[in-house]
Scaffold this active site. Structure first.
Site, PDB file in Angstrom:
ATOM      1  N   GLY A  69      56.408 -11.837 -28.829  1.00  0.00           N
ATOM      2  CA  GLY A  69      57.741 -11.974 -28.939  1.00  0.00           C
ATOM      3  C   GLY A  69      58.451 -11.919 -27.758  1.00  0.00           C
ATOM      4  CG  ASP A  71      56.810 -16.237 -22.362  1.00  0.00           C
ATOM      5  OD1 ASP A  71      57.409 -17.189 -22.742  1.00  0.00           O
ATOM      6  OD2 ASP A  71      56.151 -16.234 -21.192  1.00  0.00           O
ATOM      7  CE  LYS A  72      60.335 -14.704 -30.860  1.00  0.00           C
ATOM      8  NZ  LYS A  72      59.535 -14.250 -32.228  1.00  0.00           N
ATOM      9  CG  ASN A 117      63.281  -8.422 -33.501  1.00  0.00           C
ATOM     10  OD1 ASN A 117      62.599  -9.542 -34.063  1.00  0.00           O
ATOM     11  ND2 ASN A 117      62.029  -7.710 -33.706  1.00  0.00           N
ATOM     12  CG  PHE A 121      58.063 -16.307 -37.003  1.00  0.00           C
ATOM     13  CD1 PHE A 121      57.676 -15.446 -36.069  1.00  0.00           C
ATOM     14  CD2 PHE A 121      57.501 -16.201 -38.172  1.00  0.00           C
ATOM     15  CE1 PHE A 121      56.655 -14.298 -36.307  1.00  0.00           C
ATOM     16  CE2 PHE A 121      56.588 -15.318 -38.601  1.00  0.00           C
ATOM     17  CZ  PHE A 121      56.097 -14.517 -37.661  1.00  0.00           C
ATOM     18  CG  ASN A 183      53.106 -11.656 -37.038  1.00  0.00           C
ATOM     19  OD1 ASN A 183      53.077 -10.608 -37.972  1.00  0.00           O
ATOM     20  ND2 ASN A 183      54.170 -11.853 -36.565  1.00  0.00           N
ATOM     21  CB  SER A 186      57.175 -10.846 -38.610  1.00  0.00           C
ATOM     22  OG  SER A 186      58.716 -11.050 -38.625  1.00  0.00           O
ATOM     23  CG  ASN A 188      62.647  -9.842 -38.713  1.00  0.00           C
ATOM     24  OD1 ASN A 188      63.638  -9.149 -39.184  1.00  0.00           O
ATOM     25  ND2 ASN A 188      62.331  -9.666 -37.455  1.00  0.00           N
ATOM     26  CB  THR A 189      59.174 -14.763 -42.114  1.00  0.00           C
ATOM     27  OG1 THR A 189      59.157 -15.337 -40.675  1.00  0.00           O
ATOM     28  CG2 THR A 189      58.892 -15.998 -43.007  1.00  0.00           C
ATOM     29  CE  LYS A 221      52.084  -7.213 -33.641  1.00  0.00           C
ATOM     30  NZ  LYS A 221      52.973  -7.707 -32.702  1.00  0.00           N
ATOM     31  CG  ASN A 250      54.960  -6.842 -36.243  1.00  0.00           C
ATOM     32  OD1 ASN A 250      56.270  -7.052 -35.633  1.00  0.00           O
ATOM     33  ND2 ASN A 250      54.518  -8.257 -36.643  1.00  0.00           N
ATOM     34  CB  THR A 251      59.223  -4.054 -35.713  1.00  0.00           C
ATOM     35  OG1 THR A 251      59.327  -5.126 -36.559  1.00  0.00           O
ATOM     36  CG2 THR A 251      59.114  -4.706 -34.287  1.00  0.00           C
TER      37      THR A 251
HETATM   38  C1  LIG Z   1      62.809  -9.407 -30.119  1.00  0.00           C
HETATM   39  C2  LIG Z   1      61.293  -9.226 -30.522  1.00  0.00           C
HETATM   40  C3  LIG Z   1      60.603 -10.369 -31.091  1.00  0.00           C
HETATM   41  C4  LIG Z   1      59.416 -10.180 -31.581  1.00  0.00           C
HETATM   42  N1  LIG Z   1      58.454 -11.047 -31.882  1.00  0.00           N
HETATM   43  C5  LIG Z   1      57.153 -11.022 -32.413  1.00  0.00           C
HETATM   44  C6  LIG Z   1      56.642 -11.889 -33.021  1.00  0.00           C
HETATM   45  O1  LIG Z   1      56.968 -13.172 -32.875  1.00  0.00           O
HETATM   46  N2  LIG Z   1      55.208 -11.858 -33.355  1.00  0.00           N
HETATM   47  C7  LIG Z   1      54.532 -10.454 -33.360  1.00  0.00           C
HETATM   48  O2  LIG Z   1      53.556 -10.438 -34.025  1.00  0.00           O
HETATM   49  N3  LIG Z   1      55.403  -9.359 -32.885  1.00  0.00           N
HETATM   50  C8  LIG Z   1      56.573  -9.764 -32.458  1.00  0.00           C
HETATM   51  N4  LIG Z   1      57.276  -8.594 -32.163  1.00  0.00           N
HETATM   52  C9  LIG Z   1      56.688  -7.146 -32.071  1.00  0.00           C
HETATM   53  C10 LIG Z   1      56.099  -6.795 -30.771  1.00  0.00           C
HETATM   54  O3  LIG Z   1      55.031  -7.728 -30.533  1.00  0.00           O
HETATM   55  C11 LIG Z   1      55.537  -5.422 -30.937  1.00  0.00           C
HETATM   56  O4  LIG Z   1      54.578  -5.251 -32.002  1.00  0.00           O
HETATM   57  C12 LIG Z   1      56.615  -4.674 -31.333  1.00  0.00           C
HETATM   58  O5  LIG Z   1      57.821  -4.515 -30.573  1.00  0.00           O
HETATM   59  C13 LIG Z   1      56.315  -2.916 -31.140  1.00  0.00           C
HETATM   60  O6  LIG Z   1      55.969  -2.776 -29.804  1.00  0.00           O
HETATM   61  P1  LIG Z   1      57.012  -2.008 -28.705  1.00  0.00           P
HETATM   62  O7  LIG Z   1      57.585  -0.956 -29.411  1.00  0.00           O
HETATM   63  O8  LIG Z   1      56.340  -1.983 -27.503  1.00  0.00           O
HETATM   64  O9  LIG Z   1      58.302  -2.969 -28.735  1.00  0.00           O
HETATM   65  C14 LIG Z   1      58.734  -8.779 -31.656  1.00  0.00           C
HETATM   66  C15 LIG Z   1      59.455  -7.578 -31.241  1.00  0.00           C
HETATM   67  C16 LIG Z   1      60.469  -7.846 -30.827  1.00  0.00           C
HETATM   68  C17 LIG Z   1      61.556  -6.691 -30.109  1.00  0.00           C
END
Ligand SMILES: Cc1cc2nc3c(=O)[nH]c(=O)nc-3n(C[C@H](O)[C@H](O)[C@H](O)COP(=O)(O)O)c2cc1C
Length: 359
Positions: A69, A71-72, A117, A121, A183, A186, A188-189, A221, A250-251
């Site tokens: 996320g 560096d997409k 967030n 995607f 993944n 997420s 958000n989809t 994931k 993930n989040t």
């Molecule tokens: C802005 C943003 C975009 C993200 N995009 C993705 C993504 O495209 N795919 C994915 O598997 N996780 C994505 N994540 C989740 C992160 O990879 C990570 O699992 C999550 O932020 C928890 O780690 P952290 O608490 O260190 O941020 C995203 C997180 C953030 C904040």
């Protein structure tokens, strides 16, 4: 946290829109890492000591990776490597190019050290990503550290066709990755998390395996919001379908608190996610007797958080949010802190610490 980051960068970023700040930081890193001298300074400033780890049949100079996320598109891969990450997870990439959700879609809560967030995607899609990575490869711009590619489902692809969507991305990007992360977690989809159910997940993994020509490791994931039963199903299906490991987590859609930022829709990351994610790691390690690689991610802010993830079962770890709040010196702080902790505990390798809290 580095003094320069605390005095100059953080106040500046704090007044900027979160997504703009992110895009500018990424741009600056890309420019700086495009020259030998720029990479030299990044290494001199941020790179930690070596702390070797072997996992997924790959060698890592240290166990700390960049989470998906950040560096997409894979814009600054050399930059992350120069800053000292032991591996990089770029993406998520979907089969189709997409803009993601309307802005604003990324929110900072500094008091919580949390981010919410709902990006959805936003990414250039698998074909454009293939071209970009090919260009990087030809210019010597791919990192020497392991590169993981995170893959998601395109929003316009119906859930019942998800497996073909994921598999197309695997086919397109197989030549560039050292591992893929599927993944399905997420928030958000719409409907994506439903793909964590047994039958759907099995179809996706099997379709990806068929296109995985180089037979590189596939990982899944997971969401931190899964019930214990659902987690057990995901782990069983992923193992039986030949996945090499799991990324947890993930989040979260849960919230520790109320308030303006906390009431935003989306996935929460950062400090408030730390305990939840560590608990999930522990559950997965218990379900698999500690015999299945876990990449631990979620709320790691310092070496102690990283240590907790490792002793509860993670062989590798990742960060995203702490880079936003504490800057790139977090990399050095975490890896060097882990190295010191190993010494203090009288352990000679990281693998001796993995799962120690379960013994
Ligand atoms: C802005 C943003 C975009 C993200 N995009 C993705 C993504 O495209 N795919 C994915 O598997 N996780 C994505 N994540 C989740 C992160 O990879 C990570 O699992 C999550 O932020 C928890 O780690 P952290 O608490 O260190 O941020 C995203 C997180 C953030 C904040």
């Amino acid at each position: 946290m580095g003094l320069g980051f605390r005095l100059f960068v953080r106040p500046l970023l704090a007044v900027m829109d979160s997504e703009k700040a992110h895009a500018r930081s990424l741009f600056m890193l890309r420019i700086q890492s495009s020259s030998f001298i720029g990479r030299f300074f990044l290494r001199a400033l941020y790179s930690p000591h070596e702390l070797p780890q072997r996992c997924l049949d790959l060698d890592f100079s240290n166990p700390l990776g960049l989470a998906a996320g950040m560096d997409k598109k894979g814009e600054a891969l050399k930059g992350w490597e120069s800053m000292g990450f032991g591996f990089i997870e770029m993406g998520g990439i979907t089969m189709l190019e997409q803009q993601g959700n309307p802005k604003p879609r990324m929110f900072r809560s500094s008091p919580h050290q949390g981010l919410i967030n709902r990006m959805g995607f936003n990414n250039p899609g698998s074909e454009k990503t293939q071209k970009r990575l090919l260009k990087s490869l030809n210019r010597g711009g791919l990192p020497k550290v392991p590169l993981l590619i995170n893959i998601g489902k395109s929003k316009d692809t119906p859930l019942e066709k998800a497996s073909a969507d994921y598999a197309t991305t695997v086919a397109c990007l197989n030549g560039f990755a050292d591992a893929f992360v599927i993944n399905v977690s997420s928030p958000n989809t719409p409907g994506l998390r439903k793909l964590q159910s047994g039958d759907e997940l099995k179809k996706i993994i099997e379709a990806c395996q068929l296109k995985n020509e180089r037979q590189i490791p596939l990982l899944v994931k997971v969401s931190p919001d899964l019930s214990d039963d659902d987690l057990a199903t995901v782990v069983q299906v992923a193992q039986e379908s030949g996945c090499a490991g799991i990324v947890a987590t993930n989040t979260t859609t849960s919230r520790p608190d109320e308030g303006k930022i906390m009431s935003q829709e989306g996935g929460l990351s950062g400090k408030p996610l730390n305990d939840l994610s560590t608990q999930m790691i522990r559950k997965i390690a218990d379900l698999t007797d500690g015999n299945w690689p876990i990449i631990g991610v979620g709320g790691i802010c310092d070496a102690e958080d990283a240590w907790q993830k490792i002793i509860n079962g993670a062989s590798l770890i990742q960060i995203y949010s702490t880079l936003v709040f504490n800057g790139p010196s977090s990399i050095k702080d975490i890896v060097n802190g882990l190295k010191k902790r190993l010494k203090d505990e009288g352990l000679s390798s990281l693998n001796e610490a993995v799962g120690l809290a379960r013994m």
